[in-house]
Design an enzyme around this catalytic site. Sequence first.
Site, short mmCIF file in Angstrom:
data_model
loop_
_atom_site.label_atom_id
_atom_site.label_comp_id
_atom_site.label_asym_id
_atom_site.label_seq_id
_atom_site.Cartn_x
_atom_site.Cartn_y
_atom_site.Cartn_z
N HIS A 177 -3.49 7.51 6.68
CA HIS A 177 -2.45 8.43 6.15
C HIS A 177 -3.09 9.70 5.58
CE1 HIS A 177 1.47 6.51 6.48
NE2 HIS A 177 1.04 5.38 5.95
N CYS A 217 5.17 0.30 8.27
CA CYS A 217 4.84 1.46 7.44
C CYS A 217 6.09 1.87 6.67
CB CYS A 217 4.36 2.62 8.30
SG CYS A 217 3.89 4.07 7.34
N LEU A 218 5.92 2.17 5.39
CA LEU A 218 7.09 2.53 4.59
C LEU A 218 7.70 3.86 5.04
CD1 LEU A 218 5.79 1.37 1.11
CD2 LEU A 218 7.38 0.19 2.63
N GLN A 220 2.64 10.17 1.60
CA GLN A 220 3.93 9.52 1.81
C GLN A 220 4.95 9.89 0.73
OE1 GLN A 220 2.03 5.44 2.50
NE2 GLN A 220 3.82 5.36 3.84
N HIS A 251 -5.21 1.39 7.01
CA HIS A 251 -3.89 1.98 7.28
C HIS A 251 -3.65 3.14 6.30
CE1 HIS A 251 0.60 1.67 8.12
NE2 HIS A 251 0.57 2.34 6.98
N GLU A 252 -4.03 2.93 5.01
CA GLU A 252 -3.79 3.98 4.01
C GLU A 252 -4.72 5.16 4.21
OE1 GLU A 252 -0.87 1.53 2.80
OE2 GLU A 252 -1.15 3.69 2.57
N GLY A 288 0.86 -1.18 0.00
CA GLY A 288 0.00 0.00 0.00
C GLY A 288 0.89 1.22 0.00
O1 K2U Z 1 1.31 2.64 3.99
C1 K2U Z 1 2.39 2.06 4.00
O2 K2U Z 1 3.38 2.51 4.56
C2 K2U Z 1 2.52 0.69 3.34
C3 K2U Z 1 2.20 -0.32 4.41
C4 K2U Z 1 0.83 -0.85 4.19
C5 K2U Z 1 0.42 -1.79 5.28
C6 K2U Z 1 0.83 -1.63 6.60
C7 K2U Z 1 0.39 -2.53 7.57
C8 K2U Z 1 -0.43 -3.58 7.23
C9 K2U Z 1 -0.82 -3.73 5.93
C10 K2U Z 1 -0.39 -2.84 4.96
C11 K2U Z 1 3.26 -1.42 4.48
O3 K2U Z 1 4.50 -0.91 4.83
S1 K2U Z 1 3.54 -2.31 3.03
C12 K2U Z 1 4.70 -3.47 3.70
C13 K2U Z 1 3.97 -4.70 4.12
C14 K2U Z 1 4.13 -5.80 3.32
C15 K2U Z 1 3.42 -6.96 3.63
C16 K2U Z 1 2.55 -7.00 4.72
C17 K2U Z 1 2.40 -5.88 5.52
C18 K2U Z 1 3.13 -4.71 5.23
ZN ZN Z 2 2.02 3.55 6.19
#
Ligand code: K2U
Ligand code: ZN
Length: 175
Positions: A141, A95-96, A51, A137-138, A46
């Site tokens: 943001h 979170c990225l 971001q 989560h998105e 996501g």
């Molecule tokens: O929004 C973001 O920073 C991307 C997030 C999205 C996300 C966070 C928590 C749970 C689900 C989605 C992640 O950093 S993407 C990395 C990731 C990969 C596999 C599973 C969970 C998170």
């Molecule tokens: Zn995030």
Amino acid sequence: MTIRPILIHPDPRLKKTCAPVARITPEIETLAADMLATMYQAPGIGLAAPQVGVLSRLFVMDCSKDPDAGSRPMVLVNPEIVSVSEATNIYDEGCLSLPDQYAEVARPAEVRMRWTGLDGRVHERDFDGLWATCAQHELDHLNGKLFIDHLGPMKRQMITRKMVKMKREMDRDRA
Ligand code: K2U
Ligand code: ZN
């Protein structure tokens, strides 16, 4: 297609409430394509516009785990939650914008969302599993909320202190 730099917490732009997208313009289509490319390269499942420093209400996601099943990239413009389930799920979120930080967050297990697609049409769909967690989560943001804002003050402060230290080291390496 451009891979755009991802803002790292703490950054005031990650705490702002984003503005609605007035209409789907070529710039929005380019931004969505850049966000998908940036997300896949991270890698992530996501990515929200703030971001990458754009304070507009859109995010992308693709939680299709199985690469053989083909990717299912989604672009949600002006997304809103229509309803949520009583049941909750706990997920060890990352979170990225907060690299290498993880914490358990409880969220509704299912969520019905409404959004405008790049086709300009209104869509509505139920999400469950990782898609539901990611969509919420998105959407957070877009409202200037990070997953650490769902934690207690001690844990949130500990993670923020670590990120401040990491950013100082990153800035030093770059200098
Ligand atoms: O929004 C973001 O920073 C991307 C997030 C999205 C996300 C966070 C928590 C749970 C689900 C989605 C992640 O950093 S993407 C990395 C990731 C990969 C596999 C599973 C969970 C998170
Ligand atoms: Zn995030």
